[in-house]
Design a protein around this motif. Structure first.
Motif, short mmCIF file in Angstrom:
data_model
loop_
_atom_site.label_atom_id
_atom_site.label_comp_id
_atom_site.label_asym_id
_atom_site.label_seq_id
_atom_site.Cartn_x
_atom_site.Cartn_y
_atom_site.Cartn_z
N ILE A 73 -21.93 6.13 -4.70
CA ILE A 73 -21.22 7.21 -4.02
C ILE A 73 -19.83 6.72 -3.61
CG2 ILE A 73 -21.23 8.76 -2.02
CD1 ILE A 73 -24.27 8.57 -2.00
N PHE A 74 -18.84 7.55 -3.89
CA PHE A 74 -17.46 7.28 -3.49
C PHE A 74 -17.09 8.23 -2.35
CE2 PHE A 74 -17.98 6.08 -7.86
CZ PHE A 74 -17.20 4.96 -8.06
N VAL A 75 -16.43 7.71 -1.34
CA VAL A 75 -15.94 8.53 -0.24
C VAL A 75 -14.45 8.29 -0.10
CG1 VAL A 75 -16.22 9.19 2.17
CG2 VAL A 75 -18.17 8.21 0.93
N LEU A 76 -13.67 9.35 -0.14
CA LEU A 76 -12.22 9.19 -0.08
C LEU A 76 -11.60 10.25 0.81
CD1 LEU A 76 -10.43 10.58 -3.22
CD2 LEU A 76 -12.86 10.93 -2.85
N GLY A 77 -10.29 10.10 1.00
CA GLY A 77 -9.57 11.07 1.81
C GLY A 77 -9.85 10.88 3.29
N ASP A 78 -9.74 11.98 4.03
CA ASP A 78 -9.84 11.93 5.48
C ASP A 78 -11.14 11.33 5.98
OD1 ASP A 78 -7.41 13.27 5.51
OD2 ASP A 78 -8.29 15.24 5.81
N ALA A 79 -12.24 11.50 5.24
CA ALA A 79 -13.56 11.07 5.71
C ALA A 79 -13.74 9.56 5.71
CB ALA A 79 -14.65 11.72 4.87
N SER A 80 -12.90 8.84 4.98
CA SER A 80 -13.12 7.40 4.77
C SER A 80 -12.40 6.56 5.82
CB SER A 80 -12.65 7.00 3.38
OG SER A 80 -11.24 7.14 3.27
N ILE A 81 -12.88 5.32 5.96
CA ILE A 81 -12.15 4.30 6.72
C ILE A 81 -11.30 3.55 5.72
CG2 ILE A 81 -12.33 2.26 8.18
CD1 ILE A 81 -15.06 3.25 9.09
N ALA A 82 -10.05 3.94 5.62
CA ALA A 82 -9.17 3.44 4.56
C ALA A 82 -8.20 2.39 5.07
CB ALA A 82 -8.43 4.59 3.90
N GLY A 83 -8.61 1.61 6.04
CA GLY A 83 -7.79 0.50 6.51
C GLY A 83 -6.47 0.97 7.08
N ASP A 84 -5.39 0.44 6.52
CA ASP A 84 -4.05 0.76 7.03
C ASP A 84 -3.52 2.09 6.53
OD1 ASP A 84 -4.05 -1.67 8.34
OD2 ASP A 84 -2.94 -2.73 6.76
N MET A 85 -4.22 2.73 5.60
CA MET A 85 -3.75 4.02 5.08
C MET A 85 -4.03 5.12 6.09
SD MET A 85 -4.73 4.07 1.02
CE MET A 85 -3.37 5.17 0.59
N PRO A 86 -3.11 6.06 6.25
CA PRO A 86 -3.36 7.20 7.14
C PRO A 86 -4.25 8.23 6.47
CG PRO A 86 -1.24 7.46 6.09
CD PRO A 86 -1.77 6.11 5.64
N LYS A 87 -4.67 9.22 7.24
CA LYS A 87 -5.49 10.32 6.72
C LYS A 87 -4.56 11.44 6.28
CE LYS A 87 -9.41 9.03 9.59
NZ LYS A 87 -10.14 8.41 8.47
N SER A 88 -3.99 11.27 5.10
CA SER A 88 -3.01 12.22 4.61
C SER A 88 -3.37 12.69 3.21
CB SER A 88 -1.61 11.58 4.58
OG SER A 88 -1.50 10.68 3.49
N ALA A 89 -2.77 13.80 2.79
CA ALA A 89 -2.98 14.30 1.44
C ALA A 89 -2.44 13.33 0.40
CB ALA A 89 -2.31 15.67 1.27
N SER A 90 -1.30 12.73 0.69
CA SER A 90 -0.72 11.76 -0.24
C SER A 90 -1.64 10.57 -0.41
CB SER A 90 0.65 11.30 0.29
OG SER A 90 1.22 10.32 -0.53
N ALA A 91 -2.22 10.09 0.69
CA ALA A 91 -3.16 8.97 0.61
C ALA A 91 -4.40 9.35 -0.18
CB ALA A 91 -3.55 8.52 2.02
N ALA A 92 -4.95 10.54 0.07
CA ALA A 92 -6.15 11.00 -0.64
C ALA A 92 -5.90 11.09 -2.14
CB ALA A 92 -6.61 12.34 -0.08
#
Length: 417
Positions: A309-328
């Protein structure tokens, strides 16, 4: 089934490669959530995958309103229709669309249950469900009160409602925005929202006042926003941080009151942006930790609890990346590459991530922050960063605005085909 870090890579290779081998059937990839993360993954899989997988996108909305640029509707600079997108072009490319909601994930049988009945099997599952709100994180507010005090943080009907409320304010009235604690989805950022509401009020209600209640001591691009507010909207915006009671508030929707450190104040419009967690579907599948967000492997966005299972975008703990559309969208490229490599029995290219967040302070006065990122064993880590500078000239800010327009056109084409 639960996976430890020790068994993570071995389990991933075995479980994900198998569907492409058994009977040579096409692997089934199910993507949940048709926003910047999920739609981008689905699009990339069918375009780059050349038929290697059956790609199904589950999204309950027929029309998706982007959170990014939704603040511009509040400012009177874009119509709601201009941020509305359908999925017909994705379907024409070969994505199977299921207009429904997922009510549960069975990790043992590799299936998802649908609200409309039945289930879908998967070999790889991609979750990009966005956010849910923490009820009562603002005392007195719940989703039941959203028609009186909108959140407008899931774009569409709530965005329209908040715009109507702003336009209907009495002369000299008070617009109150309650900002969320960290971490939160952005866009639609609360401070760009203050800017856009201020722009609208300057045009239709110049004696109105904006009260910004903020539980955070500091926030992203703070000096840039404050400089812009002073230049474009002098004496209109008052921010109360935690030192002034911004973290000690409650609301009374039926009275249209905000209570600040025990003292009630009447307001005309109150935009409540609550604390946020990963979409509840992720938590119900036991893919979140004590923070309420989903831990992932930084090199692939695979769940730390289940490598299928992959989890991405706002729902994930993406370290230093913000919860943004560009990041997703950037994460979607990494996820699609990992899935296609699994199907080919190959090694995915090294993950590289990027993000840019634009904020419009006034027409043609835009600022940005962003950077590049790489995976480490612990997290997605920042490797480079840039930010607009105070005192930039009009031509620079105009160029930044034009860049954001180009980005919007590019990302929505990639999401929706």
């Amino acid at each position: 089934m639960t996976f430890t870090r020790r068994t993570f890579l071995a389990s991933a290779a075995a479980s994900l490669a198998a569907p492409a081998v058994i009977g040579q059937a096409r692997a089934r990839v199910v993507v949940v959530g048709g926003g910047a993360g999920g739609a981008s993954v689905a699009h990339r899989l069918v375009v780059a995958g050349a038929g290697a997988a059956e790609v199904t996108l589950i999204e309950p909305k027929a029309v998706y309103h982007t959170c990014f640029f939704s603040n511009l509707h509040l400012g009177g600079l874009r119509s709601l229709d201009s941020i509305a997108h359908g999925y017909d072009r994705l379907a024409a490319l070969g994505v199977t669309l299921v207009r429904d909601s997922v009510t549960g994930i069975d990790r043992d049988s590799r299936s998802v249950r649908l609200a409309g009945g039945g289930s879908l099997g998967w070999d790889s599952l991609v979750l990009s469900p966005g956010i849910d709100f923490v009820e009562e994180s603002v005392p007195g507010w719940s989703l039941a009160a959203a028609d009186l005090m909108p959140h407008a943080y899931k774009a569409g009907a709530q965005t329209r409602l908040l715009r109507e409320q702003v336009d209907a304010m009495r002369p000299g009235g008070v617009f109150c925005l309650i900002a969320p604690p960290n971490p939160y989805r952005c866009p639609p950022g609360p401070y760009e929202r203050v800017s856009m509401v201020a722009h609208r009020l300057t045009e239709i209600n110049p004696s109105a006042r904006i009260l910004l209640l903020d539980p955070k001591k500091n926030y992203s691009k703070q000096t840039l926003f404050e400089e812009g507010w002073q230049a474009h909207y002098p004496n209109m915006i008052e921010r109360l941080g935690p030192d002034m009671g911004g973290d000690r508030i409650e609301v009374r929707p039926d009275r249209m009151e905000v209570v600040i450190d025990g003292e009630a104040e009447a307001v005309d419009v109150c935009n409540v942006i609550p604390a946020q967690v990963a979409g509840r579907l992720v938590a119900e599948a036991a893919l979140t930790d004590e923070t309420g967000w989903a831990p992932i492997d930084p090199s692939s966005m695979r769940s730390r609890f289940d490598p299928r299972i992959f989890v991405l975008g706002d729902a994930s703990i993406a370290g230093d990346m913000p919860k943004s559309a560009s990041a997703a969208n950037s994460q979607a490229h990494v996820v699609a590459a990992a899935i296609l490599a699994d199907l080919a029995g190959a090694t995915a290219p090294p993950a590289r991530y990027a993000n840019t967040c634009w904020s419009l302070i006034a027409p043609e006065d835009s600022v940005k922050v962003g950077g590049t990122y790489e995976p480490t064993p612990e997290k997605i880590a920042s490797t480079d960063r840039f930010i607009s500078q105070m005192g930039e000239n009009r031509a620079t800010r105009l160029a930044t605005w034009q860049q954001s327009l180009g980005w919007y056109a590019a990302i929505t084409e990639e999401m929706f085909g």
